[in-house]
Design a protein around this motif. Structure first.
Motif, PDB file in Angstrom:
ATOM      1  N   LEU A 232      17.464  -8.575  74.421  1.00 53.55           N
ATOM      2  CA  LEU A 232      17.650  -9.645  73.248  1.00 53.55           C
ATOM      3  C   LEU A 232      16.426 -10.792  73.590  1.00 53.55           C
ATOM      4  CD1 LEU A 232      21.242 -10.402  73.170  1.00 53.55           C
ATOM      5  CD2 LEU A 232      20.002  -8.982  71.844  1.00 53.55           C
ATOM      6  N   ASP A 233      15.758 -11.248  72.572  1.00 49.72           N
ATOM      7  CA  ASP A 233      14.688 -12.355  72.626  1.00 49.72           C
ATOM      8  C   ASP A 233      15.368 -13.569  72.470  1.00 49.72           C
ATOM      9  OD1 ASP A 233      12.566 -10.513  73.021  1.00 49.72           O
ATOM     10  OD2 ASP A 233      12.483 -10.345  70.620  1.00 49.72           O
ATOM     11  N   PRO A 234      15.155 -14.583  73.425  1.00 51.23           N
ATOM     12  CA  PRO A 234      15.993 -15.843  73.205  1.00 51.23           C
ATOM     13  C   PRO A 234      15.369 -16.609  72.193  1.00 51.23           C
ATOM     14  CG  PRO A 234      14.497 -15.996  75.187  1.00 51.23           C
ATOM     15  CD  PRO A 234      14.457 -14.459  74.608  1.00 51.23           C
ATOM     16  N   GLU A 235      15.961 -17.741  71.655  1.00 49.76           N
ATOM     17  CA  GLU A 235      15.716 -18.922  71.054  1.00 49.76           C
ATOM     18  C   GLU A 235      15.013 -19.917  71.871  1.00 49.76           C
ATOM     19  OE1 GLU A 235      16.885 -22.264  67.922  1.00 49.76           O
ATOM     20  OE2 GLU A 235      17.920 -20.611  68.009  1.00 49.76           O
ATOM     21  N   VAL A 236      13.796 -20.202  71.759  1.00 49.16           N
ATOM     22  CA  VAL A 236      12.853 -21.055  72.623  1.00 49.16           C
ATOM     23  C   VAL A 236      12.920 -22.531  72.058  1.00 49.16           C
ATOM     24  CG1 VAL A 236      11.118 -21.358  74.219  1.00 49.16           C
ATOM     25  CG2 VAL A 236      11.786 -19.195  73.577  1.00 49.16           C
ATOM     26  N   GLN A 237      13.340 -23.332  72.871  1.00 52.06           N
ATOM     27  CA  GLN A 237      12.984 -24.845  72.700  1.00 52.06           C
ATOM     28  C   GLN A 237      12.405 -25.628  73.749  1.00 52.06           C
ATOM     29  OE1 GLN A 237      17.325 -26.126  71.653  1.00 52.06           O
ATOM     30  NE2 GLN A 237      16.870 -25.916  69.749  1.00 52.06           N
ATOM     31  N   LYS A 238      11.714 -26.630  73.363  1.00 54.98           N
ATOM     32  CA  LYS A 238      10.941 -27.366  74.420  1.00 54.98           C
ATOM     33  C   LYS A 238      11.308 -28.796  74.075  1.00 54.98           C
ATOM     34  CE  LYS A 238       6.687 -27.267  76.901  1.00 54.98           C
ATOM     35  NZ  LYS A 238       5.271 -26.479  77.030  1.00 54.98           N
TER      36      LYS A 238
ATOM     37  N   GLY B 212      18.926 -15.423  62.950  1.00 54.05           N
ATOM     38  CA  GLY B 212      19.383 -16.031  64.444  1.00 54.05           C
ATOM     39  C   GLY B 212      17.889 -16.557  65.102  1.00 54.05           C
ATOM     40  N   LEU B 213      16.955 -16.572  64.471  1.00 51.68           N
ATOM     41  CA  LEU B 213      15.817 -17.013  65.018  1.00 51.68           C
ATOM     42  C   LEU B 213      15.732 -18.629  65.349  1.00 51.68           C
ATOM     43  CD1 LEU B 213      12.487 -14.959  63.764  1.00 51.68           C
ATOM     44  CD2 LEU B 213      13.231 -15.553  65.958  1.00 51.68           C
ATOM     45  N   ILE B 214      16.482 -19.108  64.499  1.00 49.16           N
ATOM     46  CA  ILE B 214      16.786 -20.727  64.597  1.00 49.16           C
ATOM     47  C   ILE B 214      18.238 -20.790  64.463  1.00 49.16           C
ATOM     48  CG2 ILE B 214      14.268 -21.458  63.653  1.00 49.16           C
ATOM     49  CD1 ILE B 214      15.775 -22.314  61.156  1.00 49.16           C
ATOM     50  N   ARG B 215      18.494 -22.377  64.843  1.00 53.48           N
ATOM     51  CA  ARG B 215      19.804 -22.694  64.717  1.00 53.48           C
ATOM     52  C   ARG B 215      20.026 -23.868  63.687  1.00 53.48           C
ATOM     53  NH1 ARG B 215      23.022 -20.170  68.090  1.00 53.48           N
ATOM     54  NH2 ARG B 215      24.805 -21.544  67.874  1.00 53.48           N
ATOM     55  N   GLN B 216      21.055 -24.119  63.175  1.00 55.06           N
ATOM     56  CA  GLN B 216      21.423 -25.174  62.262  1.00 55.06           C
ATOM     57  C   GLN B 216      20.627 -26.578  62.610  1.00 55.06           C
ATOM     58  OE1 GLN B 216      22.848 -24.427  59.343  1.00 55.06           O
ATOM     59  NE2 GLN B 216      21.903 -26.175  58.710  1.00 55.06           N
TER      60      GLN B 216
ATOM     61  N   ILE C 154       8.032 -22.088  66.719  1.00 56.04           N
ATOM     62  CA  ILE C 154       9.050 -21.672  67.314  1.00 56.04           C
ATOM     63  C   ILE C 154       9.021 -19.663  67.197  1.00 56.04           C
ATOM     64  CG2 ILE C 154      11.585 -20.944  66.597  1.00 56.04           C
ATOM     65  CD1 ILE C 154      11.587 -23.663  65.388  1.00 56.04           C
ATOM     66  N   VAL C 155       8.312 -19.404  66.428  1.00 53.71           N
ATOM     67  CA  VAL C 155       8.055 -17.932  66.187  1.00 53.71           C
ATOM     68  C   VAL C 155       7.329 -17.226  67.263  1.00 53.71           C
ATOM     69  CG1 VAL C 155       7.086 -16.214  64.828  1.00 53.71           C
ATOM     70  CG2 VAL C 155       8.426 -17.780  63.672  1.00 53.71           C
ATOM     71  N   THR C 156       6.150 -18.157  67.693  1.00 53.94           N
ATOM     72  CA  THR C 156       5.112 -17.554  68.746  1.00 53.94           C
ATOM     73  C   THR C 156       6.113 -17.715  70.147  1.00 53.94           C
ATOM     74  OG1 THR C 156       3.539 -18.579  67.605  1.00 53.94           O
ATOM     75  CG2 THR C 156       3.170 -18.183  69.843  1.00 53.94           C
TER      76      THR C 156
ATOM     77  N   GLY D 298       8.981  -9.993  69.188  1.00 48.01           N
ATOM     78  CA  GLY D 298      10.126  -9.697  68.526  1.00 48.01           C
ATOM     79  C   GLY D 298      10.149 -10.785  67.596  1.00 48.01           C
ATOM     80  N   GLY D 299      10.280 -12.143  67.978  1.00 51.04           N
ATOM     81  CA  GLY D 299      10.136 -12.944  66.806  1.00 51.04           C
ATOM     82  C   GLY D 299       8.942 -13.194  65.756  1.00 51.04           C
ATOM     83  N   LYS D 300       7.897 -12.616  66.230  1.00 46.19           N
ATOM     84  CA  LYS D 300       6.748 -12.569  65.311  1.00 46.19           C
ATOM     85  C   LYS D 300       7.105 -11.469  64.403  1.00 46.19           C
ATOM     86  CE  LYS D 300       3.230 -14.280  68.366  1.00 46.19           C
ATOM     87  NZ  LYS D 300       2.211 -14.000  69.300  1.00 46.19           N
TER      88      LYS D 300
END
Length: 857
Positions: free
Chosen positions: A501-507, A798-802, A824-826, A831-833
């Protein structure tokens, strides 16, 4: 002595300065009785610690330890009154600790229903009580043998006061007359606790069982009073053989007292036949007969099923041992067409009895197998776990500390020969034993064995809770060449098909965190290679921590970092098993050299692992905070790390390369960080290098006018250190060489040629390898308009949350909204791209734009 006094002074200052903290006075109390042997001062500080945290059992323990050590340090000819006074104070302290521990345990059970964190029962108070009684017995008896008769309750204290030489001892009568009963009760607790279960976190201390048994034997005594009736005499004999309980009977082989089993059988038979017979007498009689069969002495093939049915306990009496024996006796044998009883109902009864009788005691502990199903008939087909341990260790005197959770014991051919393979099926993350069309659900020893559905075979064990499947293997149908028949053979298969699974990434504030959610199954994060097994949907986040603040601490314990430090927070659901990635080359190591560092608000602790693979360490039913594998350093063993050498071309004006030397499981994280800054990886053929941790390396090149910084890089535990290679007017091929600094002859461990086409931006190969989203980033920012539709689709897949959806919607311009989306996609990787490109292609208004951009590619 001056240094010790100085240390005590420092602790006193800290205790007074931090006047709410209980740990400083506790440490000072321990220092006073352990190093200075100043028991009066130790008592004062132990009581101050209790005043600060009166509800904590581990704080209360220190006062008991002060009095116990004071008692132990008393001269041999100290007055009995003085010894009894100290023993009384120690016993009061340990009994108070026991009360606090039980209250903590009760409260934690309520809290754990919400937090899912398992806390074990603090048993130090009960063990401290037995240690005090042990010391007291030895000190009194060595002065006067009459004390032996008093403490074993063969005579009353009042009748022998004169021979004891001190009438004032009578004030200790209540203490003395209750000692034997309390010693028996606490010994039976430990016997049951250690025979039926073992610690998940670390091995139980062998001395606990040994010292508890020694104390119990002293107070039970070695004589059988003639004035007692026959039944009381038999029960006294059973106590002397430590076989007065079912747990005691089942531990005969553990205690190497096999010569007594025939006597134990006869004694329990007499108790069973007596007028005062109870259900447990019959249960213990049959269990003793099973133990005798494990001495390679065949027992009678009498059918005890009906006799057991007639002795079924009342509904109010939940005797777990009765229900386990029922399961053993009624479990179908090979010559039965079908089960003669409702096994599912028997399993349910056993589980319910366990829940009511033992669940609280064994919470957070692993249930040890008692028996395994083997070939044979009647009672002779049940193989005690100790028999298998002896076969495996080839040593009948070695302590019983087998790690049943990792199932390594079942790889031994002599162990396999003693057991019977049971056929079954895995379905919907559950395992069933099958008997001629009948299915019976059993527990799985390893949850990760349930990831793949299909026909299986396994060894069947029995814990105090019920039947458990061990060493679950997929069954393959193999055709025999000569007979033309089919047979079912067990082949060890991968226990899980790991779904990446590819995670959702936040900075946030320069710290990158990763969020993952999954249904039930076996999964692996594409960034960290963290793996998990769950039986329900889960949602969790993690981020990478730094080893810097922990390295000194674990080095002092002779450990080295063996994997990334991951700070994991489970926000919904429960993870049954977690596999933490490690970077150690396991070629010259053993599994017992691995552990896990657990860091929380209370400090650092070390956890044992249930299994080690070439790339991961496994924890069962984990609790979460910061965790990381660590590796035990051993003299003469070279610690090597599976390492990767990564080359990135940055976006700077002149050719600038970042060359990383990192442990393998940090490879993806480095890739993500560099990609987030627009760097492109330059792929080169080759394999992982196995390099010594903390070695230093130099990078050289034959390129003209090249600058490399720094001169040396050390292979460490984090991912942020790299060589920077700067070449102002690069226009030709050049080579890079990595050399280990400690080699006198400058041996090259890695060499690669960087072709002109690898770094020239106009190169067609490079363009073809570049993702569509990266190649046309500027055009997408300037020309994509239907942002709301795209956000809806990103949320849907599921690439972003609410929360992120709402944040982007508030951004003023569509250009900036698109920039945030592309970030976010990058960060989500290829997988995200791919998912984002699919969304763009499915948006009708963007089809002309995409067609135009594809022509330009």
């Amino acid at each position: 002595m001056e240094d010790k006094n100085q240390s005590a002074s420092v602790l006193k200052v800290a205790s007074k300065k931090f006047d709410k903290n209980s740990l400083f006075p506790q440490a000072l109390a321990r220092f006073c009785y352990g190093e200075l042997e100043d028991f009066k001062e130790a008592e004062i500080w132990a009581k101050k610690a209790i005043d600060r945290e009166p509800k904590k059992s581990f704080i209360a323990d220190t006062l008991g330890q002060v009095h116990k050590n004071h008692l132990r340090n008393k001269r041999l000819l100290a007055e009995p009154r003085e010894l009894l006074q100290l023993a009384h104070k120690a016993i009061e302290a340990f009994e108070h600790e026991e009360e606090l521990a039980e209250e903590e345990h009760r409260k934690s059970m309520i809290e754990d229903e919400k937090s899912k964190v398992l806390w074990g029962l603090n048993t130090r108070g009960q063990f401290g009580f037995l240690q005090v009684c042990n010391i007291l017995f030895d000190r009194l008896v060595c002065q006067n043998e009459t004390w032996k008769e008093v403490l074993t309750k063969n005579v009353s204290m009042g009748s022998v006061l004169e021979s004891l030489g001190d009438n004032k001892l009578f004030r200790f009568r209540d203490l003395i007359e209750n000692l034997r009963e309390k010693v028996e009760k606490k010994f039976m607790f430990f016997d049951t606790f250690l025979i039926y279960s073992q610690s998940f976190m670390k091995k139980d201390k062998a001395y606990v069982s040994k010292e508890a048994s020694e104390c119990y034997k002293k107070y039970v005594g070695d004589s059988v009073p003639k004035d007692k009736d026959k039944l009381q005499q038999i029960l006294q004999k059973l106590k002397q053989k430590l076989a007065i309980t079912s747990a005691g009977v089942l531990s005969c082989l553990d205690r190497t007292c096999t010569s007594d089993i025939e006597l134990i059988i006869e004694w329990w038979k007499e108790v069973w036949k007596s007028n005062d017979s109870t259900t447990d007498a019959f249960v213990n009689f049959i269990l003793a007969k099973i133990m005798l069969s494990n001495k390679n002495q065949a027992t009678s093939s009498s059918d005890y099923k009906n006799a057991l049915r007639l002795r079924k306990p009342l509904p109010s009496a939940t005797q777990a041992e009765y229900h386990i024996l029922s399961l053993l006796l009624f479990w179908p044998s090979d010559d039965e067409d079908k089960p003669v009883s409702d096994l599912n109902q028997l399993i349910k009864h056993a589980s319910c009895a366990y829940e009511q009788e033992y669940k609280t005691m064994f919470r957070s502990r692993y249930l040890r197998p008692l028996f395994f199903l083997g070939p044979g008939k009647s009672l002779n087909r049940f193989v005690h776990r100790r028999v298998l341990e002896i076969l495996w260790t080839k040593d009948a005197l070695k302590e019983s500390n087998t790690n049943w959770r990792n199932e390594n014991i079942f790889r031994d051919s002599t162990v396999e020969e003693r057991l019977l393979k049971v056929e079954g099926v895995v379905r919907n993350y559950r395992v069933y034993a099958t008997f001629r069309g009948t299915e019976v659900e059993v527990e799985a020893n390893r949850r990760d064995s349930l990831c793949r559905s299909g026909e299986v075979s396994f060894y069947l064990g029995f814990t105090i809770k019920g039947p458990v499947a061990f060493s679950i293997l997929k069954r393959l149908l193999v055709t025999e060449e000569h007979s033309g028949k089919s047979k079912s053979e067990g082949h060890e298969m991968d226990t899980c098909d790991w779904i990446k699974l590819d995670p959702e990434v936040q900075k946030v504030n320069e710290m990158q965190s990763y969020s993952l959610q999954s249904d039930r199954g076996c999964f692996e994060c594409s960034v960290s290679t963290l793996r998990w097994v769950c039986k329900e949907p889960i949602y969790f986040t993690y981020h990478f921590g730094s080893w810097e603040e922990h390295t000194e601490r674990i080095n002092s314990m002779d450990y080295l970092p063996a994997g990334p430090l991951l700070d994991i927070s489970v926000l919904a659901g429960t993870i049954e098993e977690v596999y933490l990635p490690h970077w150690i080359d396991t070629e010259s190591t053993t599994p017992d050299m691995f552990a896990v560092l657990h860091v929380d608000a209370c400090g650092d602790s070390i956890e044992t692992v249930s299994e080690v693979t070439s790339s991961h360490v496994k924890l069962l039913q984990p609790t979460f905070s910061r965790k990381a594998p660590i590796f035990l350093k051993k003299l003469g063993i070279s610690v090597k790390v599976r390492s990767d050498i990564l080359i990135f071309k940055t976006t700077k004006e002149y050719l600038t390369l970042h060359v990383y030397l990192v442990p393998h499981c940090l490879k993806k994280m480095v890739d993500e960080e560099e990609s987030a800054h627009g760097s492109k990886i330059i792929l080169k053929p080759g394999k992982q290098e196995s390099l010594e941790i903390l070695d230093s390396f130099n990078l050289t090149t034959d390129a003209d006018n090249a600058e490399i910084e720094p001169e040396t890089v050390r292979l460490g535990y984090d991912s942020g250190i790299y060589f920077e290679v700067f070449i102002r007017n690069a226009d030709s091929d050049f080579s890079l060489r990595l050399i280990t600094e400690k080699k006198d002859d400058g041996d090259t461990i890695w060499k690669r040629t960087i072709r002109r086409g690898d770094y020239r931006s106009g190169n067609s190969d490079n363009t073809q390898n570049e993702h569509f989203i990266d190649r046309h980033r500027t055009a997408l920012i300037q020309r994509v308009k239907d942002i709301k539709h795209i956000l809806d689709k990103l949320l849907e897949v599921g690439l972003i949350r609410q929360e992120k959806y709402d944040t982007i919607r508030k951004i003023a311009t569509e250009y900036d909204q698109m920039r945030d989306i592309l970030k976010i996609v990058t960060a989500a990787g290829k997988g995200g791209k791919d998912a984002f490109l699919k969304i763009l292609k499915g948006t009708r208004s963007l089809k002309p734009l995409l067609a135009e951009l594809e022509k330009c590619s």
